[in-house]
Design a protein around this motif. Structure first.
Motif, short mmCIF file in Angstrom:
data_model
loop_
_atom_site.label_atom_id
_atom_site.label_comp_id
_atom_site.label_asym_id
_atom_site.label_seq_id
_atom_site.Cartn_x
_atom_site.Cartn_y
_atom_site.Cartn_z
N ARG A 27 -0.81 10.63 5.81
CA ARG A 27 0.40 10.52 6.62
C ARG A 27 0.71 9.05 6.93
NH1 ARG A 27 -0.92 15.76 10.19
NH2 ARG A 27 0.23 17.24 8.89
N GLU A 28 -0.32 8.28 7.23
CA GLU A 28 -0.13 6.85 7.49
C GLU A 28 0.39 6.13 6.23
OE1 GLU A 28 -3.94 5.45 8.83
OE2 GLU A 28 -3.88 6.69 10.64
N LYS A 29 -0.22 6.40 5.10
CA LYS A 29 0.12 5.70 3.85
C LYS A 29 1.47 6.15 3.28
CE LYS A 29 -2.46 3.20 1.95
NZ LYS A 29 -2.65 1.75 1.98
N ILE A 68 -7.57 5.11 -5.72
CA ILE A 68 -6.92 6.18 -6.46
C ILE A 68 -5.42 6.09 -6.20
CG2 ILE A 68 -7.21 7.88 -4.61
CD1 ILE A 68 -7.73 9.99 -6.81
N THR A 69 -4.63 6.43 -7.20
CA THR A 69 -3.18 6.47 -7.05
C THR A 69 -2.70 7.86 -7.45
OG1 THR A 69 -2.77 5.67 -9.30
CG2 THR A 69 -2.93 4.00 -7.56
N THR A 70 -1.45 8.14 -7.13
CA THR A 70 -0.87 9.42 -7.51
C THR A 70 0.20 9.19 -8.57
OG1 THR A 70 0.97 9.44 -5.94
CG2 THR A 70 -1.16 10.22 -5.12
N GLN A 71 0.51 10.22 -9.33
CA GLN A 71 1.57 10.13 -10.34
C GLN A 71 2.92 9.83 -9.69
OE1 GLN A 71 1.13 10.80 -13.98
NE2 GLN A 71 -0.81 10.06 -13.15
N SER A 72 3.19 10.44 -8.55
CA SER A 72 4.49 10.29 -7.90
C SER A 72 4.65 8.95 -7.17
CB SER A 72 4.70 11.42 -6.90
OG SER A 72 4.75 12.65 -7.58
N ASP A 89 2.41 2.98 -7.21
CA ASP A 89 2.16 1.68 -6.60
C ASP A 89 1.39 1.78 -5.28
OD1 ASP A 89 3.53 0.45 -8.68
OD2 ASP A 89 5.46 0.55 -7.63
N LEU A 90 1.20 2.98 -4.81
CA LEU A 90 0.49 3.21 -3.56
C LEU A 90 -1.00 3.38 -3.84
CD1 LEU A 90 0.79 3.77 -0.47
CD2 LEU A 90 0.86 6.18 -1.09
#
Length: 181
Positions: A55-57, A163-167, A170-171
C-alpha cells in the motif's frame, strides 16, 4: 459414479445473500465450494506486513486488497493479496474482475501444493497477468507471468533482493521488507 453439484456465481451469491454461508469459511472455485484453510499467526502476519508495504509503495497507482473476493468466470476466490486498478468506487457493487487485476498473491504455509497447482491453473486459465505464491516454509516467492491456457509461460523463484511486477516494472520492491520472514 458420484456427480458433484456445480454452483454458478449467481447460486453462490444467493447462498451468501440468504445467510446460508454465514458461518462457513469457503470460496467458490470452478463451481465448487472449497473450504479455506485457517490462517496461522505467521500467515496473518506476513499478509498484513506485505499488504502494508505494498500500500505504501503503490499509493496512487493501485488499490491493494487484503483477503477479499475477486470475481472470475465461475469462481470467486479470496486471494491473500490482490493488487487492482485504483478505482475503489467500481467495487461498491461488485468485486474486481480479471480486467481490474494487476497481480494476485497467495501466502502459502500449509497449502503450497494447492496454490502452485489448482489455484495457479485457475488463475492462468482466467488470464490473470501475474501470480505470486509466497512460500513461507522455504522463504521464497514463486512468480508466474504470461498466462497461456491453464499455465503460465514464465516462472521465476526469488528469495532475496529486489522484485518488480509486470504492471509496475519501474517500482522496486525489497523482498525482506515485503515479506518479513
Amino acid at each position: 459414479m458420484k456427480t458433484l453439484m456445480k454452483w454458478s456465481l449467481k447460486d453462490y451469491h444467493d447462498l451468501i445473500d440468504n445467510g446460508l454461508l454465514a458461518d462457513k469459511n469457503v470460496e467458490l472455485l470452478e463451481g465448487e465450494l472449497i473450504e479455506m484453510a485457517p490462517e496461522s499467526p505467521l500467515h496473518s502476519y506476513i499478509t498484513r506486513t506485505g499488504t502494508q508495504y505494498l500500500r505504501e509503495k503503490l499509493s496512487g497507482l493501485a488499490l491493494v486488497i487484503e483477503a477479499h473476493p475477486i470475481t472470475l468466470a465461475n469462481s470467486e476466490p479470496e486471494p491473500d493479496i490482490a493488487i487492482v486498478k485504483p478505482h475503489a468506487h467500481n467495487y461498491k457493487n461488485r468485486h474486481p474482475f480479471v480486467e481490474d487485476i494487476f497481480l494476485l498473491i497467495e501466502i502459502s504455509n500449509k497449502t503450497l501444493a494447492y496454490d502452485l497447482n489448482d489455484k495457479k491453473k485457475i488463475y492462468a486459465k482466467e488470464g490473470i497477468k501475474e501470480y505470486w505464491v509466497v512460500d513461507i516454509n522455504n522463504r521464497q516467492i514463486h512468480v508466474f507471468f504470461n498466462p497461456d491456457n491453464n499455465d503460465y509461460l514464465n516462472k521465476i523463484n526469488i528469495s532475496t533482493g529486489i522484485i518488480t511486477t509486470q504492471s509496475f516494472p519501474d517500482l522496486e520492491l525489497v523482498i525482506e521488507q515485503l515479506f518479513s520472514w
